[in-house]
Structures are given as C-alpha cells and as structure tokens.
Design an enzyme around this catalytic site. Structure first.
Site, short mmCIF file in Angstrom:
data_model
loop_
_atom_site.label_atom_id
_atom_site.label_comp_id
_atom_site.label_asym_id
_atom_site.label_seq_id
_atom_site.Cartn_x
_atom_site.Cartn_y
_atom_site.Cartn_z
N ARG A 160 20.74 5.78 -18.25
CA ARG A 160 21.95 5.26 -18.86
C ARG A 160 22.03 3.75 -18.65
O ARG A 160 21.58 3.22 -17.62
CB ARG A 160 23.17 5.92 -18.21
CG ARG A 160 24.50 5.58 -18.86
CD ARG A 160 25.64 6.18 -18.06
NE ARG A 160 26.93 6.01 -18.73
CZ ARG A 160 28.08 6.26 -18.16
NH1 ARG A 160 28.12 6.69 -16.89
NH2 ARG A 160 29.22 6.09 -18.82
N HIS A 161 22.60 3.07 -19.60
CA HIS A 161 22.81 1.61 -19.53
C HIS A 161 23.77 1.24 -18.39
O HIS A 161 24.39 2.10 -17.77
CB HIS A 161 23.39 1.12 -20.86
CG HIS A 161 24.66 1.83 -21.22
ND1 HIS A 161 25.88 1.51 -20.66
CD2 HIS A 161 24.90 2.87 -22.05
CE1 HIS A 161 26.81 2.32 -21.14
NE2 HIS A 161 26.24 3.16 -21.98
N GLY A 162 23.92 -0.05 -18.17
CA GLY A 162 24.86 -0.55 -17.16
C GLY A 162 26.31 -0.44 -17.60
O GLY A 162 26.62 -0.06 -18.73
N GLU A 163 27.18 -0.82 -16.71
CA GLU A 163 28.62 -0.66 -16.91
C GLU A 163 29.15 -1.51 -18.07
O GLU A 163 28.72 -2.65 -18.28
CB GLU A 163 29.36 -1.06 -15.64
CG GLU A 163 30.87 -0.88 -15.71
CD GLU A 163 31.58 -1.54 -14.55
OE1 GLU A 163 31.91 -0.83 -13.59
OE2 GLU A 163 31.79 -2.78 -14.61
N GLY B 192 31.02 5.46 -28.05
CA GLY B 192 29.88 5.92 -28.82
C GLY B 192 29.18 4.76 -29.51
O GLY B 192 28.30 4.13 -28.96
N ARG C 111 24.59 -2.77 -25.13
CA ARG C 111 24.64 -2.42 -23.72
C ARG C 111 23.33 -1.82 -23.23
O ARG C 111 22.95 -1.99 -22.07
CB ARG C 111 25.81 -1.47 -23.44
CG ARG C 111 25.81 -0.17 -24.23
CD ARG C 111 27.17 0.51 -24.07
NE ARG C 111 27.27 1.83 -24.69
CZ ARG C 111 27.65 2.05 -25.95
NH1 ARG C 111 27.91 1.01 -26.74
NH2 ARG C 111 27.76 3.28 -26.42
N GLU D 267 24.02 6.32 -28.88
CA GLU D 267 24.95 7.35 -28.44
C GLU D 267 25.50 8.12 -29.63
O GLU D 267 25.43 7.65 -30.78
CB GLU D 267 26.09 6.70 -27.64
CG GLU D 267 27.14 7.65 -27.08
CD GLU D 267 26.58 8.67 -26.09
OE1 GLU D 267 25.82 9.54 -26.53
OE2 GLU D 267 26.96 8.60 -24.91
#
Length: 215
Positions: free
Chosen positions: A10-13, A24, A60, A84
């Site tokens: 998963r990507h960062g915050e 999404g 992201r 997403e």
C-alpha cells in the site's frame, strides 16, 4: 523452485487516512508522514534485492514507488490496472456517513462487499480481473525475481485472497487493516493459479527482512 516474489504494498499516508475516508480515484498527494514512510520504504528497497518496481498511476502510489525504485537502482513502471477501486458515491465518505446516507446498502456491503458493491462503485470482480492481469504480466517479465508493486488497500486485499484461492468477499475479515508501505508478500509457484501468502503487513524498513529471507 523459489518462484517470483511479488510484494503488493500500500502507498504512504494521505489526508483521508486520519478520518478513514474512502479514497478510490481521488488523486490525493502524500502527507508529510506519507513522504517519510516512502523514504523509509526506499531505504529498505535499497537492500532488498529488487528486480523491478511497479505502481498504480495514482499520485500517492507513484510518489511512494519512485523513491524505492531509485534506491534499488531498478526501473519503475506505472500500470492503470493497479489503481484503487472506484468507490462511486462512497468516494470521500466515512463508514458512518455511508450508513447514515444509505443504511441498507451499507449493511449489505458489510455483509458481502463483493456481491454488494458500494452504490455506483466498480464491481470488485472487475477490479480483481484487472489486478490479476497486471500481476501476471509482472511474473512473466521477472521469472524468479523479487518485485515491489505499490497499489491500494482494497485492491490489494481482494487480489491477495483471489490469488491464494480464498474467498475475496472475506477481505474485510481476513485483513481488516493494511499498513501504509506494507501489505502482502506473495510467492508465485510456477503456474497462474499457484500462489502462496508468505507474510502480511511486514515491516519494510531498513534492516528489516528482505530478499535473503523471502526467497
């Protein structure tokens, strides 16, 4: 045979994380914390023996993957099939807001999110199919390699369960949370349908287990 290792990460915050808003296709940037997470992932990538880095085309994911590719000295390719899910009318909302707006639809989604997509949203089976295609191409291009694939929380969980032959509709129960810059370590075992889950939510920072322990 070790097979290809694919790390679905998963990507960062982003700014939506703190209130757990559904993100999404909204193309949010990383927060300062997210950029720090990407830098820590890059430090790990520099020692992990990666053969390639891929990512979703969303900002992201790109901004998480690019530093890792540079640190590893490998190419970074983007793939629209890794974006997403489109959450439709739920985009930008919290679970509470959805339940207030459409209580029946939200309850159906919670009971079975694959059979009951969010209103106006992409069907999860469609997302799984495109994600599978992207991962299959990665394996074909890097047989026996170690590849980092930066994508998104819901796609990652659906795809992981589908690849290992489990029911994707259980993704909220099996994997209630995916850490930023973490996710699923998967090993391909030589045929399209043969995968195993090696680890989930590993700590991918400098000094954490890398190529030498996952092959």
């Amino acid at each position: 045979m070790s097979g290809t290792i694919v790390l679905l990460v998963r990507h960062g915050e982003t700014a939506y994380h703190h209130e757990n808003r559904y993100c999404g296709r909204t193309d949010l940037p990383l927060t300062d914390v997210g950029r720090q997470q990407a830098a820590a992932l890059a430090a790990w990538a520099g020692t992990a023996g990666l053969d390639a880095v891929y990512s979703s085309t969303l900002r992201r994911a790109v901004d998480t993957a690019a530093p890792a590719a540079r640190a590893a000295g490998v190419g970074h390719e983007t793939d629209e099939r890794l974006v997403e899910l489109d959450f439709g009318l739920a985009e930008g909302l919290t679970a509470t807001e959805m339940a207030e707006t459409w209580p029946e639809e939200r309850a159906d989604f919670v009971a079975d999110p694959v059979a009951n997509p969010l209103p106006g949203g992409e069907h999860p089976r469609v997302a799984i199919a495109r994600g599978r295609g992207a991962v299959s191409d990665v394996v074909e291009r890097h047989p026996g390699g170690v590849v980092l694939v930066v994508c998104h929380s819901t796609l990652l969980r659906l795809l992981t369960l589908d690849l290992i032959g489990d029911d994707p509709s259980r993704y909220r129960q099996r994997f209630p949370k995916v850490g930023n810059t973490s996710g699923a370590v998967l090993r391909h075992l030589g045929s399209e349908q043969a995968w195993e889950l090696v680890d989930f939510n590993p700590v991918l920072t400098e000094g954490a287990p890398g190529h030498q322990t996952i092959t």
